[in-house]
Scaffold this motif. Structure first.
Motif, PDB file in Angstrom:
ATOM      1  N   GLY A  63      28.632  38.271  45.400  1.00  0.00           N
ATOM      2  CA  GLY A  63      29.146  38.093  44.040  1.00  0.00           C
ATOM      3  C   GLY A  63      29.810  39.356  43.508  1.00  0.00           C
ATOM      4  O   GLY A  63      30.828  39.279  42.815  1.00  0.00           O
ATOM      5  N   GLU A  64      29.236  40.521  43.842  1.00  0.00           N
ATOM      6  CA  GLU A  64      29.824  41.770  43.341  1.00  0.00           C
ATOM      7  C   GLU A  64      31.240  41.957  43.881  1.00  0.00           C
ATOM      8  O   GLU A  64      32.149  42.356  43.155  1.00  0.00           O
ATOM      9  CB  GLU A  64      28.951  42.967  43.737  1.00  0.00           C
ATOM     10  CG  GLU A  64      27.797  43.160  42.763  1.00  0.00           C
ATOM     11  CD  GLU A  64      26.740  44.133  43.263  1.00  0.00           C
ATOM     12  OE1 GLU A  64      26.970  44.795  44.292  1.00  0.00           O
ATOM     13  OE2 GLU A  64      25.680  44.202  42.613  1.00  0.00           O
ATOM     14  N   ARG A  67      33.494  39.239  42.254  1.00  0.00           N
ATOM     15  CA  ARG A  67      33.751  39.514  40.846  1.00  0.00           C
ATOM     16  C   ARG A  67      34.829  40.602  40.708  1.00  0.00           C
ATOM     17  O   ARG A  67      35.756  40.484  39.916  1.00  0.00           O
ATOM     18  CB  ARG A  67      32.468  39.949  40.134  1.00  0.00           C
ATOM     19  CG  ARG A  67      32.546  39.867  38.611  1.00  0.00           C
ATOM     20  CD  ARG A  67      31.455  40.679  37.951  1.00  0.00           C
ATOM     21  NE  ARG A  67      31.475  42.071  38.380  1.00  0.00           N
ATOM     22  CZ  ARG A  67      32.387  42.964  38.009  1.00  0.00           C
ATOM     23  NH1 ARG A  67      33.340  42.630  37.178  1.00  0.00           N
ATOM     24  NH2 ARG A  67      32.351  44.202  38.483  1.00  0.00           N
ATOM     25  N   GLU A  71      38.365  40.072  38.947  1.00  0.00           N
ATOM     26  CA  GLU A  71      38.727  40.960  37.833  1.00  0.00           C
ATOM     27  C   GLU A  71      40.117  41.555  38.098  1.00  0.00           C
ATOM     28  O   GLU A  71      40.981  41.553  37.231  1.00  0.00           O
ATOM     29  CB  GLU A  71      37.661  42.057  37.729  1.00  0.00           C
ATOM     30  CG  GLU A  71      37.719  42.907  36.487  1.00  0.00           C
ATOM     31  CD  GLU A  71      37.383  42.150  35.201  1.00  0.00           C
ATOM     32  OE1 GLU A  71      36.639  41.151  35.254  1.00  0.00           O
ATOM     33  OE2 GLU A  71      37.912  42.563  34.150  1.00  0.00           O
ATOM     34  N   ARG A  77      37.187  35.837  32.263  1.00  0.00           N
ATOM     35  CA  ARG A  77      35.758  36.087  32.458  1.00  0.00           C
ATOM     36  C   ARG A  77      34.937  34.800  32.568  1.00  0.00           C
ATOM     37  O   ARG A  77      34.063  34.682  33.435  1.00  0.00           O
ATOM     38  CB  ARG A  77      35.201  36.911  31.292  1.00  0.00           C
ATOM     39  CG  ARG A  77      35.583  38.373  31.339  1.00  0.00           C
ATOM     40  CD  ARG A  77      34.680  39.117  32.344  1.00  0.00           C
ATOM     41  NE  ARG A  77      35.291  40.385  32.727  1.00  0.00           N
ATOM     42  CZ  ARG A  77      35.243  41.494  31.982  1.00  0.00           C
ATOM     43  NH1 ARG A  77      34.606  41.504  30.838  1.00  0.00           N
ATOM     44  NH2 ARG A  77      35.843  42.593  32.399  1.00  0.00           N
ATOM     45  N   GLN A  80      35.238  33.369  35.905  1.00  0.00           N
ATOM     46  CA  GLN A  80      34.491  34.188  36.872  1.00  0.00           C
ATOM     47  C   GLN A  80      33.008  33.807  36.848  1.00  0.00           C
ATOM     48  O   GLN A  80      32.385  33.611  37.899  1.00  0.00           O
ATOM     49  CB  GLN A  80      34.592  35.670  36.515  1.00  0.00           C
ATOM     50  CG  GLN A  80      35.949  36.284  36.680  1.00  0.00           C
ATOM     51  CD  GLN A  80      35.916  37.782  36.365  1.00  0.00           C
ATOM     52  OE1 GLN A  80      34.884  38.432  36.482  1.00  0.00           O
ATOM     53  NE2 GLN A  80      37.045  38.324  35.974  1.00  0.00           N
ATOM     54  N   LEU A  84      30.951  32.294  40.005  1.00  0.00           N
ATOM     55  CA  LEU A  84      29.856  33.071  40.601  1.00  0.00           C
ATOM     56  C   LEU A  84      28.534  32.295  40.528  1.00  0.00           C
ATOM     57  O   LEU A  84      27.734  32.319  41.471  1.00  0.00           O
ATOM     58  CB  LEU A  84      29.733  34.430  39.906  1.00  0.00           C
ATOM     59  CG  LEU A  84      30.915  35.378  40.172  1.00  0.00           C
ATOM     60  CD1 LEU A  84      30.847  36.591  39.266  1.00  0.00           C
ATOM     61  CD2 LEU A  84      30.947  35.800  41.643  1.00  0.00           C
TER      62      LEU A  84
END
Ligand SMILES: Cc1cc2nc3c(=O)[nH]c(=O)nc-3n(C[C@H](O)[C@H](O)[C@H](O)COP(=O)(O)O)c2cc1C
Length: 200
Positions: A63-64, A67, A71, A77, A80, A84
């Motif tokens: 996920g990091e 994301r 971004e 957002r 996103q 996620l």
């Protein structure tokens, strides 16, 4: 079922119910994956049965990366957050979650980048064949399964989350379980041979 019927009948089933596959079922499916064609008589694949306690850290690691990519792409957002959450749900709730990796076992080492990339391409093609074997075999056993490509975009993060050897290249996850009878697969258009088969 004939092989042709089995190929036609297989679908990605994203509605999965427990329990997890038992050890015998999982070993049988992976054994069939290992029967796929591969370059130079190799089997440049590893499959990792990802246990439930590893799922949240894995989802966080994937996920990091995702994301940050979203971004950078300017994805709103709220979108996103939805994407996620859906991805985390899929990983955490899969009755069985299998990670497929490529390894350089038996592959030819070329001094030049171009041939090494081609060699790695052969290994990637064979990985697809192995996963297709596994998907077909799961379908033939009445199980549901679907492919999740996220690891390919976050290989280092996946290696770190699962303590994998530096040489293993995560490629894809396969979620497996019993089919949720309420799940309807996406429409799949009839093949268009006029476009997909050409003669020269
Ligand atoms: C390389 C590859 C990557 C895929 N990645 C995903 C994925 O990340 N998530 C997903 O739900 N399905 C994924 N799929 C499944 C495809 O969406 C699916 O095979 C396609 O829509 C055709 O549907 P069918 O499998 O039911 O015939 C992937 C399939 C392949 C071959």
């Amino acid at each position: 079922m004939s092989i042709e019927q089995a190929i036609r009948a297989r679908r990605s089933v994203r509605g999965l119910l427990g329990p997890p596959l038992d050890d015998g079922e999982l070993r049988a499916l992976v054994a069939l994956a290992l029967a796929a064609p591969a370059p130079h008589h190799t089997r440049p694949w590893r499959f990792v049965d990802v246990a439930p306690p590893r799922r949240e850290p894995l989802a966080t690691a994937l996920g990091e990366v995702w994301r940050a990519d979203m971004e950078a792409d300017g994805v709103p957002r709220a979108q996103q957050v939805r994407a996620l959450a859906r991805s985390r749900r899929q990983l955490v709730s899969a009755p069985t979650l299998l990670l497929g990796c490529l390894v350089p076992d038996g592959l030819r080492r070329y001094p030049d980048e171009q041939r090494w990339r081609a060699e790695w391409g052969l290994a990637q093609q064979s990985f697809g064949a192995a996963v297709q074997n596994l998907l077909l075999a799961a379908d033939g056993r009445g199980l549901g399964a679907f492919w999740i490509s996220a690891p390919l975009y976050a290989q280092q993060a996946v290696r770190a989350a699962l303590d994998l050897d530096a040489e293993w290249e995560p490629q894809a996850l396969v979620a497996l379980g019993r089919r949720d009878p309420g799940y309807t697969p996406f429409d799949r258009p009839e093949p268009d041979l006029g476009r997909h088969l050409v003669r020269r």
